[in-house]
Design an enzyme around this catalytic site. Structure first.
Site, PDB file in Angstrom:
ATOM      1  N   ALA A   1       0.874  -1.180   0.000  1.00  0.00           N
ATOM      2  CA  ALA A   1       0.000   0.000   0.000  1.00  0.00           C
ATOM      3  C   ALA A   1       0.908   1.227   0.000  1.00  0.00           C
ATOM      4  O   ALA A   1       0.800   2.112   0.859  1.00  0.00           O
ATOM      5  CB  ALA A   1      -0.962  -0.007   1.186  1.00  0.00           C
ATOM      6  N   LEU A   2       1.810   1.247  -0.959  1.00  0.00           N
ATOM      7  CA  LEU A   2       2.884   2.239  -0.977  1.00  0.00           C
ATOM      8  C   LEU A   2       2.344   3.658  -1.136  1.00  0.00           C
ATOM      9  O   LEU A   2       1.486   3.914  -1.978  1.00  0.00           O
ATOM     10  CB  LEU A   2       3.850   1.936  -2.131  1.00  0.00           C
TER      11      LEU A   2
ATOM     12  N   LYS B   1       3.614   8.112  -0.480  1.00  0.00           N
ATOM     13  CA  LYS B   1       4.793   8.969  -0.676  1.00  0.00           C
ATOM     14  C   LYS B   1       5.873   8.730   0.372  1.00  0.00           C
ATOM     15  O   LYS B   1       7.050   8.950   0.110  1.00  0.00           O
ATOM     16  CB  LYS B   1       4.370  10.445  -0.644  1.00  0.00           C
TER      17      LYS B   1
ATOM     18  N   HIS C   1       6.789   5.822   1.649  1.00  0.00           N
ATOM     19  CA  HIS C   1       7.621   4.705   1.162  1.00  0.00           C
ATOM     20  C   HIS C   1       8.471   5.149  -0.028  1.00  0.00           C
ATOM     21  O   HIS C   1       9.642   4.785  -0.138  1.00  0.00           O
ATOM     22  CB  HIS C   1       6.746   3.538   0.678  1.00  0.00           C
TER      23      HIS C   1
ATOM     24  N   GLY D   1      11.317   4.283   8.129  1.00  0.00           N
ATOM     25  CA  GLY D   1      10.705   5.598   8.341  1.00  0.00           C
ATOM     26  C   GLY D   1      10.665   5.952   9.828  1.00  0.00           C
ATOM     27  O   GLY D   1      10.448   5.081  10.682  1.00  0.00           O
TER      28      GLY D   1
ATOM     29  N   ASP E   1       7.434   5.134  12.588  1.00  0.00           N
ATOM     30  CA  ASP E   1       7.459   4.141  13.660  1.00  0.00           C
ATOM     31  C   ASP E   1       8.827   4.246  14.338  1.00  0.00           C
ATOM     32  O   ASP E   1       9.730   3.452  14.090  1.00  0.00           O
ATOM     33  CB  ASP E   1       7.192   2.739  13.118  1.00  0.00           C
TER      34      ASP E   1
ATOM     35  N   GLN F   1      10.065   1.317  16.280  1.00  0.00           N
ATOM     36  CA  GLN F   1      10.553   0.239  15.395  1.00  0.00           C
ATOM     37  C   GLN F   1      12.018   0.482  15.018  1.00  0.00           C
ATOM     38  O   GLN F   1      12.827  -0.439  14.982  1.00  0.00           O
ATOM     39  CB  GLN F   1       9.681   0.174  14.141  1.00  0.00           C
TER      40      GLN F   1
ATOM     41  N   SER G   1       0.397   7.326   5.950  1.00  0.00           N
ATOM     42  CA  SER G   1       0.320   5.953   6.452  1.00  0.00           C
ATOM     43  C   SER G   1      -0.583   5.145   5.531  1.00  0.00           C
ATOM     44  O   SER G   1      -1.554   5.677   4.980  1.00  0.00           O
ATOM     45  CB  SER G   1      -0.292   5.977   7.857  1.00  0.00           C
ATOM     46  N   SER G   2      -0.274   3.862   5.398  1.00  0.00           N
ATOM     47  CA  SER G   2      -1.126   2.981   4.583  1.00  0.00           C
ATOM     48  C   SER G   2      -2.524   2.890   5.177  1.00  0.00           C
ATOM     49  O   SER G   2      -3.486   2.563   4.491  1.00  0.00           O
ATOM     50  CB  SER G   2      -0.530   1.574   4.523  1.00  0.00           C
TER      51      SER G   2
HETATM   52  O1  PAF Z   1       7.180  -0.817   9.006  1.00  0.00           O
HETATM   53  C1  PAF Z   1       6.664  -1.768   8.376  1.00  0.00           C
HETATM   54  O2  PAF Z   1       6.016  -1.589   7.352  1.00  0.00           O
HETATM   55  C2  PAF Z   1       6.858  -3.178   8.906  1.00  0.00           C
HETATM   56  O3  PAF Z   1       6.859  -3.210  10.290  1.00  0.00           O
HETATM   57  C3  PAF Z   1       8.107  -3.875   8.330  1.00  0.00           C
HETATM   58  C4  PAF Z   1       9.368  -3.175   8.773  1.00  0.00           C
HETATM   59  C5  PAF Z   1       8.023  -3.920   6.816  1.00  0.00           C
HETATM   60  C6  PAF Z   1       8.180  -5.320   8.846  1.00  0.00           C
HETATM   61  O4  PAF Z   1       7.065  -6.057   8.443  1.00  0.00           O
END
Ligand code: PAF
Length: 284
Positions: A39-40, A42, A44, A154, A157, A160, A192-193
């Site tokens: 679900a790309l 901008k 991404h 990104g 998150d 993450q 966000s997607s």
């Molecule tokens: O940030 C995301 O889209 C996901 O957590 C990732 C890093 C692709 C792992 O599934």
């Protein structure tokens, strides 16, 4: 430098063997990697553009990873517009798409545990138990398959990014991590997607998140942390249709509440807007 771009043909691989064979046949100096769940948008595409500047070949993966969803309904309704995604990757001249099926990535009953310390249970970890175990599990697998030199994540998150850096450091993975700034809609909403699930009312209400973060940034002083946090919580909680999960002004390295002595500080928010869960943050 020529002022034209020579189009590349996007190579699409669905199996570990295909991508491994490709890089064995054609060794590449710097592999840049952008892992995504598709679900790309901008945000991404910005990561891929940056990856293109810093790598010889760019691999984007699209894999909706089941182990990082703690709510089966959320997994089921996660958008999967693969034809649009492929078109976008072609348009920006991405080199390789890795798009495996679940059975290619996981055997039955696989076990995984990575000790990420407090990051496991704070903020996102508290509201999405097990989420970062699933994230580290899949990212570790993807790193082993793609063997990137540089991986791009990104800032949206933020937790993450901290968790993946910790995994890279503790497991001595030969990957450099680059964190890319949040891409925003013109009115401030973080891309966000999940935004496609927002109704027109949700879309308006969601703006309280980025506006409040901005307000905290503009008014930030290390001595005023508690006051700013309280005001932010009140503002967001008073917005109709928005259910606040957390608003934290945290130490940028540990995500524990920030103190006057914290070297880096980040404000992070998560809220349900209508039925959609959104996260956002700002570096202070
Ligand atoms: O940030 C995301 O889209 C996901 O957590 C990732 C890093 C692709 C792992 O599934």
């Amino acid at each position: 430098m020529p002022d034209f771009v020579i189009p590349v043909t996007l190579k699409i691989f669905a199996t570990k063997k295909e991508i491994t064979d490709y890089f064995n046949r054609k060794p590449v100096k710097v592999i840049g990697f952008v892992p995504t769940m598709g679900a790309l948008h901008k945000g991404h595409l910005g990561l891929i553009e940056l990856a293109k500047q810093q790598s010889t070949q760019v691999v984007c993966s699209i894999f909706v990873n089941p182990t990082q969803f703690n709510d089966p309904k959320d997994l089921e309704k996660y958008p999967r517009p693969i034809a649009d995604d492929i078109r976008r990757l072609e348009e920006i001249n991405c080199d390789i798409l890795f798009n495996p099926q679940v059975t290619e990535m996981y055997d039955d009953n696989e076990k995984w545990h990575f000790d990420m310390g407090d990051l496991e249970n704070l903020l996102e970890g508290k509201f999405r138990p097990g989420h970062y175990q699933g994230v580290t599990q899949v990212v570790y697998k993807l790193f082993n398959i793609v063997k990137p030199d540089v991986a791009f994540f990104g800032q949206k998150d933020y937790q993450q990014v901290l968790v993946i850096s910790k995994m890279i450091e503790k497991l001595h993975l030969p990957v450099k991590l680059v964190m890319c700034p949040i891409e925003r809609e013109p009115d401030g909403l973080a891309m966000s997607s999940r935004n496609i699930h927002l109704t027109p009312d949700d879309r308006k209400n969601s703006l309280v998140l980025s506006k409040t973060l901005n307000w905290v940034k503009e008014n930030f002083e290390p001595t005023k942390i508690a006051e700013l946090q309280q005001h932010a919580i009140q503002t967001i909680s008073a917005t109709p249709g928005v259910e606040l999960e957390y608003f934290e002004i945290a130490d940028g390295k540990t995500l524990h509440p920030a103190t006057e002595l914290s070297e880096s500080v980040v404000a992070l928010v998560a809220a349900r807007v209508g039925k959609t869960r959104l996260i956002d943050n700002v570096l202070l």
